[in-house]
Design a protein around this motif. Structure first.
Motif, PDB file in Angstrom:
ATOM      1  N   VAL A  19       0.885  -1.172   0.000  1.00 38.15           N
ATOM      2  CA  VAL A  19       0.000   0.000   0.000  1.00 38.15           C
ATOM      3  C   VAL A  19       0.917   1.215   0.000  1.00 38.15           C
ATOM      4  O   VAL A  19       1.954   1.201   0.665  1.00 38.15           O
ATOM      5  CB  VAL A  19      -0.940   0.004   1.234  1.00 38.15           C
ATOM      6  N   SER A  20       0.558   2.222  -0.779  1.00 45.44           N
ATOM      7  CA  SER A  20       1.464   3.369  -0.864  1.00 45.44           C
ATOM      8  C   SER A  20       0.720   4.674  -0.611  1.00 45.44           C
ATOM      9  O   SER A  20      -0.504   4.698  -0.525  1.00 45.44           O
ATOM     10  CB  SER A  20       2.162   3.394  -2.220  1.00 45.44           C
ATOM     11  N   ASN A  21       1.500   5.712  -0.479  1.00 50.62           N
ATOM     12  CA  ASN A  21       1.051   7.078  -0.135  1.00 50.62           C
ATOM     13  C   ASN A  21       0.687   7.180   1.359  1.00 50.62           C
ATOM     14  O   ASN A  21       1.071   8.121   2.016  1.00 50.62           O
ATOM     15  CB  ASN A  21      -0.113   7.577  -1.004  1.00 50.62           C
ATOM     16  N   LEU A  22      -0.085   6.218   1.876  1.00 48.70           N
ATOM     17  CA  LEU A  22      -0.491   6.247   3.287  1.00 48.70           C
ATOM     18  C   LEU A  22      -0.985   7.638   3.676  1.00 48.70           C
ATOM     19  O   LEU A  22      -0.562   8.211   4.689  1.00 48.70           O
ATOM     20  CB  LEU A  22       0.684   5.823   4.194  1.00 48.70           C
ATOM     21  N   ASP A 144       8.230   8.376 -12.446  1.00 44.42           N
ATOM     22  CA  ASP A 144       9.237   7.788 -11.565  1.00 44.42           C
ATOM     23  C   ASP A 144       8.749   7.844 -10.130  1.00 44.42           C
ATOM     24  O   ASP A 144       8.782   8.904  -9.518  1.00 44.42           O
ATOM     25  CB  ASP A 144      10.517   8.638 -11.645  1.00 44.42           C
ATOM     26  N   HIS A 145       8.271   6.748  -9.605  1.00 37.80           N
ATOM     27  CA  HIS A 145       7.942   6.742  -8.174  1.00 37.80           C
ATOM     28  C   HIS A 145       8.259   5.358  -7.648  1.00 37.80           C
ATOM     29  O   HIS A 145       7.956   4.344  -8.284  1.00 37.80           O
ATOM     30  CB  HIS A 145       6.481   7.129  -7.916  1.00 37.80           C
ATOM     31  N   ALA A 146       8.901   5.323  -6.489  1.00 38.49           N
ATOM     32  CA  ALA A 146       9.380   4.042  -5.961  1.00 38.49           C
ATOM     33  C   ALA A 146       8.649   3.648  -4.688  1.00 38.49           C
ATOM     34  O   ALA A 146       9.126   2.797  -3.942  1.00 38.49           O
ATOM     35  CB  ALA A 146      10.883   4.135  -5.702  1.00 38.49           C
ATOM     36  N   ASP A 147       7.487   4.279  -4.440  1.00 42.66           N
ATOM     37  CA  ASP A 147       6.828   4.028  -3.153  1.00 42.66           C
ATOM     38  C   ASP A 147       6.143   2.671  -3.074  1.00 42.66           C
ATOM     39  O   ASP A 147       5.774   2.243  -1.978  1.00 42.66           O
ATOM     40  CB  ASP A 147       5.859   5.169  -2.802  1.00 42.66           C
ATOM     41  N   ASN A 148       5.971   1.968  -4.182  1.00 39.45           N
ATOM     42  CA  ASN A 148       5.557   0.563  -4.129  1.00 39.45           C
ATOM     43  C   ASN A 148       6.764  -0.364  -4.251  1.00 39.45           C
ATOM     44  O   ASN A 148       6.875  -1.360  -3.521  1.00 39.45           O
ATOM     45  CB  ASN A 148       4.564   0.227  -5.255  1.00 39.45           C
ATOM     46  N   ALA A 149       7.668  -0.052  -5.175  1.00 32.48           N
ATOM     47  CA  ALA A 149       8.811  -0.951  -5.401  1.00 32.48           C
ATOM     48  C   ALA A 149       9.708  -1.052  -4.162  1.00 32.48           C
ATOM     49  O   ALA A 149      10.184  -2.144  -3.823  1.00 32.48           O
ATOM     50  CB  ALA A 149       9.621  -0.473  -6.609  1.00 32.48           C
ATOM     51  N   GLU A 189      -6.361   2.826 -13.510  1.00 31.25           N
ATOM     52  CA  GLU A 189      -5.000   2.815 -14.037  1.00 31.25           C
ATOM     53  C   GLU A 189      -4.212   3.948 -13.378  1.00 31.25           C
ATOM     54  O   GLU A 189      -4.663   5.096 -13.377  1.00 31.25           O
ATOM     55  CB  GLU A 189      -5.007   3.055 -15.558  1.00 31.25           C
ATOM     56  N   THR A 190      -3.032   3.608 -12.847  1.00 25.33           N
ATOM     57  CA  THR A 190      -2.230   4.645 -12.176  1.00 25.33           C
ATOM     58  C   THR A 190      -1.944   5.817 -13.114  1.00 25.33           C
ATOM     59  O   THR A 190      -2.004   6.982 -12.718  1.00 25.33           O
ATOM     60  CB  THR A 190      -0.905   4.036 -11.674  1.00 25.33           C
ATOM     61  N   ARG A 191      -1.649   5.491 -14.367  1.00 21.39           N
ATOM     62  CA  ARG A 191      -1.325   6.547 -15.331  1.00 21.39           C
ATOM     63  C   ARG A 191      -2.470   7.582 -15.407  1.00 21.39           C
ATOM     64  O   ARG A 191      -2.249   8.787 -15.354  1.00 21.39           O
ATOM     65  CB  ARG A 191      -1.095   5.903 -16.705  1.00 21.39           C
ATOM     66  N   ALA A 193      -4.843   7.979 -13.114  1.00 22.80           N
ATOM     67  CA  ALA A 193      -5.039   8.607 -11.806  1.00 22.80           C
ATOM     68  C   ALA A 193      -4.001   9.698 -11.556  1.00 22.80           C
ATOM     69  O   ALA A 193      -4.205  10.554 -10.699  1.00 22.80           O
ATOM     70  CB  ALA A 193      -4.969   7.551 -10.709  1.00 22.80           C
ATOM     71  N   ARG A 194      -2.908   9.665 -12.279  1.00 24.18           N
ATOM     72  CA  ARG A 194      -1.912  10.733 -12.134  1.00 24.18           C
ATOM     73  C   ARG A 194      -2.262  11.933 -12.999  1.00 24.18           C
ATOM     74  O   ARG A 194      -1.878  13.055 -12.667  1.00 24.18           O
ATOM     75  CB  ARG A 194      -0.504  10.212 -12.458  1.00 24.18           C
ATOM     76  N   THR A 195      -3.012  11.704 -14.073  1.00 25.73           N
ATOM     77  CA  THR A 195      -3.355  12.845 -14.933  1.00 25.73           C
ATOM     78  C   THR A 195      -4.378  13.762 -14.245  1.00 25.73           C
ATOM     79  O   THR A 195      -4.411  14.950 -14.534  1.00 25.73           O
ATOM     80  CB  THR A 195      -3.911  12.414 -16.313  1.00 25.73           C
ATOM     81  N   ARG A 240      -8.465  14.850  -5.184  1.00 24.12           N
ATOM     82  CA  ARG A 240      -8.650  14.921  -6.647  1.00 24.12           C
ATOM     83  C   ARG A 240      -8.980  13.560  -7.246  1.00 24.12           C
ATOM     84  O   ARG A 240      -9.500  13.459  -8.351  1.00 24.12           O
ATOM     85  CB  ARG A 240      -7.383  15.470  -7.304  1.00 24.12           C
ATOM     86  N   ARG A 241      -8.632  12.506  -6.510  1.00 22.12           N
ATOM     87  CA  ARG A 241      -8.841  11.157  -7.063  1.00 22.12           C
ATOM     88  C   ARG A 241     -10.128  10.495  -6.573  1.00 22.12           C
ATOM     89  O   ARG A 241     -10.540   9.465  -7.135  1.00 22.12           O
ATOM     90  CB  ARG A 241      -7.660  10.259  -6.668  1.00 22.12           C
ATOM     91  N   ALA A 242     -10.729  11.041  -5.531  1.00 21.39           N
ATOM     92  CA  ALA A 242     -11.901  10.385  -4.926  1.00 21.39           C
ATOM     93  C   ALA A 242     -12.967  10.095  -5.976  1.00 21.39           C
ATOM     94  O   ALA A 242     -13.640   9.057  -5.937  1.00 21.39           O
ATOM     95  CB  ALA A 242     -12.446  11.254  -3.804  1.00 21.39           C
ATOM     96  N   GLY A 267      -2.430   3.805  -2.686  1.00 20.41           N
ATOM     97  CA  GLY A 267      -1.825   4.260  -3.933  1.00 20.41           C
ATOM     98  C   GLY A 267      -2.832   5.078  -4.718  1.00 20.41           C
ATOM     99  O   GLY A 267      -3.497   5.968  -4.171  1.00 20.41           O
ATOM    100  N   SER A 268      -2.988   4.738  -5.991  1.00 14.36           N
ATOM    101  CA  SER A 268      -3.925   5.500  -6.816  1.00 14.36           C
ATOM    102  C   SER A 268      -5.314   4.866  -6.807  1.00 14.36           C
ATOM    103  O   SER A 268      -6.165   5.222  -7.619  1.00 14.36           O
ATOM    104  CB  SER A 268      -3.371   5.602  -8.240  1.00 14.36           C
ATOM    105  N   GLY A 269      -5.556   3.899  -5.882  1.00 11.98           N
ATOM    106  CA  GLY A 269      -6.856   3.259  -5.793  1.00 11.98           C
ATOM    107  C   GLY A 269      -7.017   2.211  -6.893  1.00 11.98           C
ATOM    108  O   GLY A 269      -6.111   2.013  -7.695  1.00 11.98           O
TER     109      GLY A 269
HETATM  110  N1  HSE Z   1       2.355   7.059  -5.497  1.00 13.92           N
HETATM  111  C1  HSE Z   1       1.735   6.471  -6.644  1.00 13.92           C
HETATM  112  C2  HSE Z   1       0.506   7.279  -6.996  1.00 13.92           C
HETATM  113  C3  HSE Z   1       1.350   5.064  -6.313  1.00 13.92           C
HETATM  114  O1  HSE Z   1      -0.231   7.650  -6.096  1.00 13.92           O
HETATM  115  O2  HSE Z   1       0.293   7.554  -8.179  1.00 13.92           O
HETATM  116  C4  HSE Z   1       0.648   4.343  -7.425  1.00 13.92           C
HETATM  117  O3  HSE Z   1       0.075   3.123  -6.938  1.00 13.92           O
END
Ligand code: HSE
Length: 319
Positions: A19-22, A144-149, A189-191, A193-195, A240-242, A267-269
């Protein structure tokens, strides 16, 4: 890892979900779960470089082109770093659902990197392995994010500082910490959810976020649950992602009502995670989240209740 007397012909590695971001640690906090996880088998093969990639457990959806597969890209990173022309065949066994917010592509990439390094007796250190895994992760999320890896690789609750190289700092967790996760039958998709995040945040949101991130680190170091509860809040990404996760606010509230200390997007849900004190509270929070997803969004959920996995990726077979 130390070099064995003879190089193995096959290595199988398990890398856990995370689980990331927390809440307050967008792109910098992640925690490994005991399960589920992905397994990657890397075998010595005739030829040069990656000669094949096969994937099971994905319903045929994960690309098998090595240049588009998270494990393939990570293995290629290892071959490049080691200057190796060895031939390898890769088998990916997906245990983590796709687009779930549980770090599936990161786990495949980590397992691939660790397995290739062990197969070739490379002895890469964990920062180098993380960088190889990030090549695979980048392809999936476009960033580039390493919070899961990082937690999938070294285990535990990890603060990962961005940069070249990134720096991993494992933080202690209270002994009674349990994570409850509800993974609803939907995908984000994380991609994408980042946009929805845009490029800027108001200064006031920044102040809240860095205060909470600092407070979370202090809370973990002191074992201070009050501080952890207060600080697991996201002023940047979650608001913003809810909209991407139907029923999210109801589900989050249901976890708190059922006794969780804090809850938020994983993470990005679309998975929602709840930090809890003890298994009883975690079981209740998980059940409440499943009920809430069913009632608010009409979807069933898979549930995970887990301690922090302090081991991270592990070699499960070598021969
Ligand atoms: N930190 C990343 C994000 C994790 O929130 O986009 C993706 O699972």
């Amino acid at each position: 890892m130390s070099k064995p007397a003879r190089l193995p012909l096959k290595v199988r590695v398990f890398a856990p979900a995370s689980v990331s971001n927390l809440g307050c640690g967008f792109d910098i906090f992640g925690m490994a779960l005991e399960r589920p996880g992905d397994e990657v088998v890397v075998r010595a093969a005739e030829g040069k470089g990656i000669v094949s990639v096969s994937v099971t457990g994905d319903g045929g959806r994960v690309p098998t082109d090595p240049a588009r597969n998270a494990a393939g890209l990570a293995v290629n990173g290892v071959l490049d770093r080691l200057g190796s022309a060895a031939g390898v065949a890769i088998e990916v066994r997906k245990g983590i659902p796709l687009a779930s917010g549980l770090g599936g592509s990161a786990a495949s990439a980590v397992a691939g990197a660790v397995a290739a390094d062990a197969l070739l007796g490379g002895g890469l250190d964990r920062t180098a392995l993380l960088e190889c895994a990030m090549i695979g992760e980048r392809k999936g999320s476009g960033a580039d994010h390493a919070d899961n890896a990082a937690p999938s690789l070294i285990g535990g609750f990890v603060l990962v500082l961005p940069g070249h190289p990134p720096k991993m700092v494992q933080l202690p967790t209270p002994d009674d910490l349990m994570v409850a996760v509800a993974h609803p039958a939907m995908e984000v998709e994380t991609r994408r959810a980042r946009t929805v995040l845009g490029d800027t945040i108001p200064l006031s949101a920044g102040v809240q976020q860095w205060g909470n991130a600092a407070g979370m680190v202090a809370g973990l170091l002191r074992g201070d649950w009050e501080l952890i509860a207060r600080c697991m809040r996201d002023a940047v990404a979650e608001p913003r992602r809810a909209q991407l996760v139907p029923g999210f606010e109801t589900v989050k509230a249901s976890a708190i009502d059922a006794g969780a200390v804090a809850a938020g997007l994983s993470g990005s849900g679309p998975s929602v995670l709840a930090l809890c004190r003890g298994r009883t509270a975690a079981d209740s929070a998980a059940a409440a989240m499943a009920d809430a997803f069913r009632e608010a969004a009409g979807v069933a959920s898979d549930l995970v209740v887990s301690h922090a996995n302090t081991e991270g990726a592990r070699v499960v077979e070598m021969g």
